[in-house]
Design a protein around this motif. Structure first.
Motif, short mmCIF file in Angstrom:
data_model
loop_
_atom_site.label_atom_id
_atom_site.label_comp_id
_atom_site.label_asym_id
_atom_site.label_seq_id
_atom_site.Cartn_x
_atom_site.Cartn_y
_atom_site.Cartn_z
N ASP A 274 -6.49 9.66 0.37
CA ASP A 274 -7.87 9.24 0.65
C ASP A 274 -7.92 8.24 1.80
O ASP A 274 -8.79 8.32 2.67
N VAL A 275 -6.98 7.29 1.81
CA VAL A 275 -6.95 6.30 2.89
C VAL A 275 -6.77 7.02 4.24
O VAL A 275 -7.50 6.76 5.20
N GLU B 211 -2.67 10.42 -4.38
CA GLU B 211 -4.09 10.73 -4.11
C GLU B 211 -4.76 9.58 -3.35
O GLU B 211 -5.54 9.80 -2.43
N GLU B 212 -4.45 8.36 -3.78
CA GLU B 212 -5.07 7.20 -3.11
C GLU B 212 -4.62 7.12 -1.64
O GLU B 212 -5.42 6.85 -0.75
N GLU C 213 -7.49 -0.42 5.37
CA GLU C 213 -7.43 -0.58 3.92
C GLU C 213 -6.81 -1.93 3.54
O GLU C 213 -7.32 -2.63 2.66
N SER D 270 0.74 12.33 2.49
CA SER D 270 0.89 11.48 1.29
C SER D 270 1.94 12.10 0.35
O SER D 270 2.70 11.38 -0.30
N LEU E 77 0.83 -1.21 0.00
CA LEU E 77 0.00 0.00 0.00
C LEU E 77 0.87 1.26 0.00
O LEU E 77 0.70 2.15 -0.84
N TYR F 106 0.44 2.72 -3.85
CA TYR F 106 -0.72 3.59 -4.04
C TYR F 106 -0.26 4.96 -4.54
O TYR F 106 0.82 5.44 -4.15
N SER F 107 -1.08 5.58 -5.38
CA SER F 107 -0.74 6.93 -5.84
C SER F 107 -0.86 7.90 -4.65
O SER F 107 -1.48 7.56 -3.62
#
Ligand SMILES: C[S@@+](CC[C@H](N)C(=O)[O-])C[C@H]1O[C@@H](n2cnc3c(N)ncnc32)[C@H](O)[C@@H]1O
Length: 306
Positions: free
Chosen positions: A152-153, A148-149, A213, A167, A141, A145-146
């Motif tokens: 969000d998490v 942005e992702e 997540e 992030s 993860l 993950y980008s």
């Protein structure tokens, strides 16, 4: 498993009594863990009651298998509780006549085991999988993950105001080399989030978000509560113990929706299919909180099929 398996069963009597245990009925314990709830329930439904106990963590299953060996009425399966339909069908059980228990989140053993990478207090490889054979971990993860992702998490599952700043710093750091360990991640969290004036360490929320997540925790509970109701016999109960507001909000909302009359788009109404057994959540006693401080955030809700 190298470390000793330890877990304090939270609201043991309240949860098991909440299931209204009766001999001869079928119960599901969706979250076996150390087997504390399953054991007490097994004793209360002797000789003909049955429990199917689910977990996806081999360490929990191995420990609980030994503990529950004297109880021939408990079947332990290494499956996610969200797969209960397949398990019932494999065992040729049509209805959950007694009820289902979900004691959500991680066990004390998982949270404190150095090898499992759940805790920001010890340095370990980023992991946090309940199921050690799953192919997606906290390492994947954090490193795949980008930006942005990730934000969000942290925002949705950690309710972190500074999710974007964190992030961005993670994305920056991993350009040089992948982030491997809990302490490497903690360093970035420390640089990114204001630590002063914070009652709890901000890493608590971030680690919680990653764990949710990685293990699909909220999706599993939401999907399961929605699809289990048709499998419940009239009078069977659902008992859920949650440990943070995100989980509790989901349980509260679904119980409310399913216990209120619904106007159908095609006309007519659907009566409530559940009845709330307790309007307000049951909380641990002061004595339990003194003995096991992490239980302080627990909330127990009970609903019954009508
Ligand atoms: C809080 S502990 C349960 C403790 C248990 N009630 C006891 O008294 O010992 C939660 C357990 O649920 C397991 N778990 C988490 N998600 C699961 C899932 N989707 N399916 C089955 N087990 C799950 C975890 O591995 C952990 O062992």
């Amino acid at each position: 498993m190298t470390e000793e398996f330890k877990h304090y069963t939270v609201m043991k009597n309240e949860a098991v009594d909440g299931l209204n245990p009766r001999d001869g009925l079928v119960y599901l314990d969706g979250t076996l863990g150390g087997g504390g709830h399953s054991e007490l329930l097994a004793q209360k439904i002797l000789p003909d009651g049955k429990i199917i106990s689910f977990d996806i963590d081999d360490d929990a299953i191995n420990f609980a298998k030994k503990r529950l060996a004297p109880y021939k009425n408990v079947t332990i399966v290494k499956r996610g509780y969200q797969d209960f339909e397949e398990v019932l069908s494999e065992l040729e059980i049509e209805k959950i006549t007694g009820g289902m228990l979900l004691d959500l989140g991680a066990s004390y053993y998982q949270l404190t085991s150095k090898a499992r990478g759940f805790s920001f207090l010890s340095d370990a490889k980023l992991d946090m999988r309940f199921d050690k054979s799953a192919d997606f971990s906290a390492y994947d993860l954090i490193n795949s993950y980008s930006e942005e992702e990730l934000a969000d998490v942290f925002y949705y599952y950690g309710e972190e105001r500074y999710s974007r700043r964190l992030s961005r710093n993670i994305a920056q750091a991993r350009k040089l080399k992948n982030i491997e360990t809990t302490f490497e991640l903690c360093e970035i969290i420390k640089k990114s989030l204001p630590y002063k004036n914070s009652r709890t360490n901000p890493a608590t929320r971030i680690f919680q978000a990653i764990r949710i997540e990685v293990n699909g925790e909220l999706k599993n509970v939401e999907n399961t509560l929605k699809k289990v109701v048709p499998f419940l016999e009239k009078g069977a109960r659902i008992v859920v113990i949650t440990f943070h507001s995100l989980e509790d909000r989901i349980v509260k909302k679904i119980f409310k929706e399913l216990s209120t009359e619904l106007s159908l788009p095609e006309g007519g109404v659907r009566e409530g299919v559940l009845k709330l057994v307790n309007k307000k959540p049951i909380l641990p006693t002061d004595e339990e909180i003194r003995e096991n401080p992490p239980s302080r955030s627990a909330k127990l809700r009970i609903a019954q099929k009508v």
